[in-house]
Design a protein around this motif. Sequence first.
Motif, mmCIF file in Angstrom:
data_model
loop_
_atom_site.group_PDB
_atom_site.id
_atom_site.type_symbol
_atom_site.label_atom_id
_atom_site.label_comp_id
_atom_site.label_asym_id
_atom_site.label_seq_id
_atom_site.Cartn_x
_atom_site.Cartn_y
_atom_site.Cartn_z
ATOM 1 N N SER A 1 0.846 -1.192 0.000
ATOM 2 C CA SER A 1 0.000 0.000 0.000
ATOM 3 C C SER A 1 0.884 1.245 0.000
ATOM 4 N N GLY A 2 0.262 2.411 -0.214
ATOM 5 C CA GLY A 2 1.031 3.653 -0.202
ATOM 6 C C GLY A 2 1.708 3.890 1.144
ATOM 7 N N GLY A 3 0.979 3.622 2.240
ATOM 8 C CA GLY A 3 1.564 3.805 3.565
ATOM 9 C C GLY A 3 2.706 2.846 3.824
ATOM 10 N N GLU A 4 2.592 1.611 3.336
ATOM 11 C CA GLU A 4 3.673 0.646 3.502
ATOM 12 C C GLU A 4 4.909 1.054 2.712
ATOM 13 N N ARG A 5 4.710 1.571 1.511
ATOM 14 C CA ARG A 5 5.857 2.031 0.714
ATOM 15 C C ARG A 5 6.572 3.177 1.416
ATOM 16 N N GLN A 6 5.805 4.067 2.042
ATOM 17 C CA GLN A 6 6.435 5.173 2.757
ATOM 18 C C GLN A 6 7.244 4.667 3.943
ATOM 19 N N ARG A 7 6.742 3.652 4.641
ATOM 20 C CA ARG A 7 7.495 3.103 5.766
ATOM 21 C C ARG A 7 8.762 2.396 5.297
ATOM 22 N N VAL A 8 8.708 1.758 4.135
ATOM 23 C CA VAL A 8 9.930 1.165 3.571
ATOM 24 C C VAL A 8 10.952 2.262 3.292
ATOM 25 N N ALA A 9 10.489 3.387 2.739
ATOM 26 C CA ALA A 9 11.395 4.496 2.454
ATOM 27 C C ALA A 9 11.981 5.072 3.744
ATOM 28 N N ILE A 10 11.199 5.099 4.819
ATOM 29 C CA ILE A 10 11.723 5.558 6.114
ATOM 30 C C ILE A 10 12.791 4.589 6.613
ATOM 31 N N ALA A 11 12.532 3.288 6.506
ATOM 32 C CA ALA A 11 13.525 2.296 6.919
ATOM 33 C C ALA A 11 14.810 2.454 6.116
ATOM 34 N N ARG A 12 14.683 2.692 4.823
ATOM 35 C CA ARG A 12 15.865 2.890 3.968
ATOM 36 C C ARG A 12 16.646 4.126 4.408
ATOM 37 N N ALA A 13 15.937 5.211 4.722
ATOM 38 C CA ALA A 13 16.610 6.436 5.161
ATOM 39 C C ALA A 13 17.345 6.243 6.477
ATOM 40 N N LEU B 1 21.701 12.994 10.488
ATOM 41 C CA LEU B 1 20.686 13.958 10.062
ATOM 42 C C LEU B 1 19.686 13.245 9.177
ATOM 43 N N LEU B 2 18.400 13.335 9.526
ATOM 44 C CA LEU B 2 17.312 12.755 8.738
ATOM 45 C C LEU B 2 16.547 13.892 8.075
ATOM 46 N N LEU B 3 16.502 13.873 6.739
ATOM 47 C CA LEU B 3 15.844 14.909 5.956
ATOM 48 C C LEU B 3 14.621 14.312 5.261
ATOM 49 N N ALA B 4 13.461 14.938 5.445
ATOM 50 C CA ALA B 4 12.227 14.450 4.837
ATOM 51 C C ALA B 4 11.592 15.567 4.020
ATOM 52 N N ASP B 5 11.287 15.264 2.764
ATOM 53 C CA ASP B 5 10.746 16.257 1.835
ATOM 54 C C ASP B 5 9.253 15.997 1.625
ATOM 55 N N GLU B 6 8.413 16.879 2.162
ATOM 56 C CA GLU B 6 6.957 16.822 2.017
ATOM 57 C C GLU B 6 6.390 15.438 2.347
ATOM 58 N N PRO B 7 6.719 14.878 3.520
ATOM 59 C CA PRO B 7 6.261 13.514 3.815
ATOM 60 C C PRO B 7 4.769 13.396 4.082
ATOM 61 N N THR B 8 4.082 14.531 4.315
ATOM 62 C CA THR B 8 2.654 14.459 4.629
ATOM 63 C C THR B 8 1.784 14.998 3.500
ATOM 64 N N ALA B 9 2.368 15.211 2.325
ATOM 65 C CA ALA B 9 1.584 15.733 1.199
ATOM 66 C C ALA B 9 0.442 14.777 0.875
ATOM 67 N N ASN B 10 -0.749 15.327 0.737
ATOM 68 C CA ASN B 10 -1.946 14.575 0.336
ATOM 69 C C ASN B 10 -2.403 13.551 1.374
ATOM 70 N N LEU B 11 -1.978 13.702 2.629
ATOM 71 C CA LEU B 11 -2.424 12.800 3.684
ATOM 72 C C LEU B 11 -3.501 13.474 4.534
ATOM 73 N N ASP B 12 -4.430 12.668 5.047
ATOM 74 C CA ASP B 12 -5.421 13.223 5.961
ATOM 75 C C ASP B 12 -4.773 13.462 7.327
ATOM 76 N N ASP B 13 -5.524 14.039 8.251
ATOM 77 C CA ASP B 13 -4.941 14.438 9.531
ATOM 78 C C ASP B 13 -4.363 13.254 10.302
ATOM 79 N N ALA B 14 -5.090 12.135 10.319
ATOM 80 C CA ALA B 14 -4.617 10.977 11.074
ATOM 81 C C ALA B 14 -3.335 10.413 10.475
ATOM 82 N N ALA B 15 -3.294 10.298 9.151
ATOM 83 C CA ALA B 15 -2.095 9.771 8.491
ATOM 84 C C ALA B 15 -0.925 10.725 8.650
#
Length: 226
Positions: free
Chosen positions: A143-155, A162-176
Amino acid sequence: MPIETNLLTITQLEHRYNGVTVLSVSSFELARGEHALLLGPSGSGKSTLLHLMGAILRPQAGRIDIDGVDLAALAPRAADAWRGRHVGLLPQQLALVASLCVRDNVLLPAYAAGLPADVQRAQALLAGLGLADKAHAMPHQLSGGERQRVAIARAMFPRPRLLLADEPTANLDDAACATVVALLAGQAREANASLLIASHDARLIAALPGAAVLCLPLRGELPCAA
């Protein structure tokens, strides 16, 4: 000799494209293990600044010091090696390699930096992010959320400072949005890494209380209040 407490120090930084200044930061500091938000509208230079801090781009004027290293002084190959060992980058486009399984995507920083492929660490990161059973899955099976968690694990794989995140919450609802920010903050805390999130999403101010804030205006506009 005093102990240097800042991980990141920016001084009189400017960057230009085709002779036009697109980014200007007079000064900014981030302490070790602390969080920061880089806020601004599209076109304000947020991604450019992340690329400068990640030694993807070379500073044209001014200085960026990370953990005592002047990034402008690094030759291209040295910059690549330094980034692979000290910076975790979560890009807006997650850029998982479609032909590699989840575990091998997490191991990519090791291959890029010439480090040992620590499979046990990759498995532990995936387990910590709720993906223990997805190690051999392919990106298209997630799923999209699982892919994002894989990318976090890779980072997080290289134990970055230093951990840099570029627009990690774009197009997410408040809970996500809250979930992703909590994941990033938790991973940074476990690694004692400094976290910097670039976004135009003002919800992050509430989602990451206590974070330092650097606001980038569109060129010619007044900066927003920190």
